[in-house]
Motif scaffolding. Structure first.
Motif, PDB file in Angstrom:
ATOM      1  N   GLY A  58       2.260   5.294  -8.503  1.00 21.22           N
ATOM      2  CA  GLY A  58       1.331   6.747  -7.991  1.00 21.22           C
ATOM      3  C   GLY A  58       0.242   7.138  -8.952  1.00 21.22           C
ATOM      4  O   GLY A  58      -0.041   8.218  -8.735  1.00 21.22           O
ATOM      5  N   GLY A  59      -0.325   6.339  -9.647  1.00 24.26           N
ATOM      6  CA  GLY A  59      -1.469   6.823 -10.545  1.00 24.26           C
ATOM      7  C   GLY A  59      -1.744   5.263 -11.122  1.00 24.26           C
ATOM      8  O   GLY A  59      -2.181   4.393 -10.639  1.00 24.26           O
ATOM      9  N   MET A  60      -1.635   5.435 -12.644  1.00 22.03           N
ATOM     10  CA  MET A  60      -2.159   4.348 -13.473  1.00 22.03           C
ATOM     11  C   MET A  60      -1.395   4.584 -14.803  1.00 22.03           C
ATOM     12  O   MET A  60      -1.435   5.677 -15.306  1.00 22.03           O
ATOM     13  CB  MET A  60      -3.723   4.069 -13.683  1.00 22.03           C
ATOM     14  N   LEU A  61      -1.405   3.448 -15.585  1.00 22.87           N
ATOM     15  CA  LEU A  61      -0.881   3.424 -16.946  1.00 22.87           C
ATOM     16  C   LEU A  61      -2.116   2.892 -17.635  1.00 22.87           C
ATOM     17  O   LEU A  61      -2.906   2.114 -17.525  1.00 22.87           O
ATOM     18  CB  LEU A  61       0.181   2.264 -17.049  1.00 22.87           C
ATOM     19  N   VAL A  62      -2.277   4.183 -18.676  1.00 23.92           N
ATOM     20  CA  VAL A  62      -3.561   3.786 -19.497  1.00 23.92           C
ATOM     21  C   VAL A  62      -3.242   3.662 -20.938  1.00 23.92           C
ATOM     22  O   VAL A  62      -2.427   4.244 -21.408  1.00 23.92           O
ATOM     23  CB  VAL A  62      -4.449   5.156 -19.132  1.00 23.92           C
ATOM     24  N   ALA A  63      -3.859   2.765 -21.586  1.00 26.63           N
ATOM     25  CA  ALA A  63      -3.887   2.539 -23.185  1.00 26.63           C
ATOM     26  C   ALA A  63      -4.817   3.225 -23.770  1.00 26.63           C
ATOM     27  O   ALA A  63      -5.840   2.871 -23.528  1.00 26.63           O
ATOM     28  CB  ALA A  63      -3.771   0.890 -23.242  1.00 26.63           C
ATOM     29  N   LEU A  64      -4.513   4.197 -24.454  1.00 30.72           N
ATOM     30  CA  LEU A  64      -5.443   4.996 -25.375  1.00 30.72           C
ATOM     31  C   LEU A  64      -5.140   4.601 -26.829  1.00 30.72           C
ATOM     32  O   LEU A  64      -3.969   4.150 -27.088  1.00 30.72           O
ATOM     33  CB  LEU A  64      -5.319   6.378 -25.168  1.00 30.72           C
ATOM     34  N   SER A  80      -9.701   9.960 -25.499  1.00 33.21           N
ATOM     35  CA  SER A  80     -10.060   8.826 -26.584  1.00 33.21           C
ATOM     36  C   SER A  80     -10.325   7.645 -25.999  1.00 33.21           C
ATOM     37  O   SER A  80     -10.180   7.356 -24.934  1.00 33.21           O
ATOM     38  CB  SER A  80      -8.600   9.032 -27.536  1.00 33.21           C
ATOM     39  N   LYS A  81     -10.712   6.808 -26.766  1.00 38.73           N
ATOM     40  CA  LYS A  81     -11.039   5.371 -26.645  1.00 38.73           C
ATOM     41  C   LYS A  81      -9.783   4.803 -25.696  1.00 38.73           C
ATOM     42  O   LYS A  81      -8.556   4.935 -26.194  1.00 38.73           O
ATOM     43  CB  LYS A  81     -11.235   4.288 -27.687  1.00 38.73           C
TER      44      LYS A  81
END
Length: 90
Positions: A74-80, A64-65
């Protein structure tokens, strides 16, 4: 004054050019350890990583957007659209 830069805040050396082909690029985040630039394209629903030294980029499509992404240990935090998500590194 508009058009002037403060010498203590900005480096006047050119940093190169890169054609992002983004529809709505936002949230640039420089990752010092890997010397890469992380950013999102809200309209295309993608998280992008640019390696300027190699001249390569990675586009990761999200379900989603996306409005923001920041690296974690260990990765990333993504705001969807539907909340915050942790994405493991791969």
């Amino acid at each position: 004054m508009v058009g002037q830069t403060h010498p203590d805040l900005f480096d006047s050396r050119p940093c190169g050019q890169w054609q992002a082909k983004a529809l709505l690029g936002e949230g640039p985040h420089w990752i010092a350890g890997s010397q890469t630039l992380l950013w999102v394209d809200i309209v295309k629903s993608s998280v992008n990583i640019l390696d300027p030294a190699a001249g390569t980029s990675i586009e990761m499509m999200m379900p989603s957007k996306v409005s923001a992404a920041v690296p974690t240990d260990g990765g990333m935090l993504v705001a969807l659209e539907d909340g915050l998500w942790l994405r493991d590194g791969d």
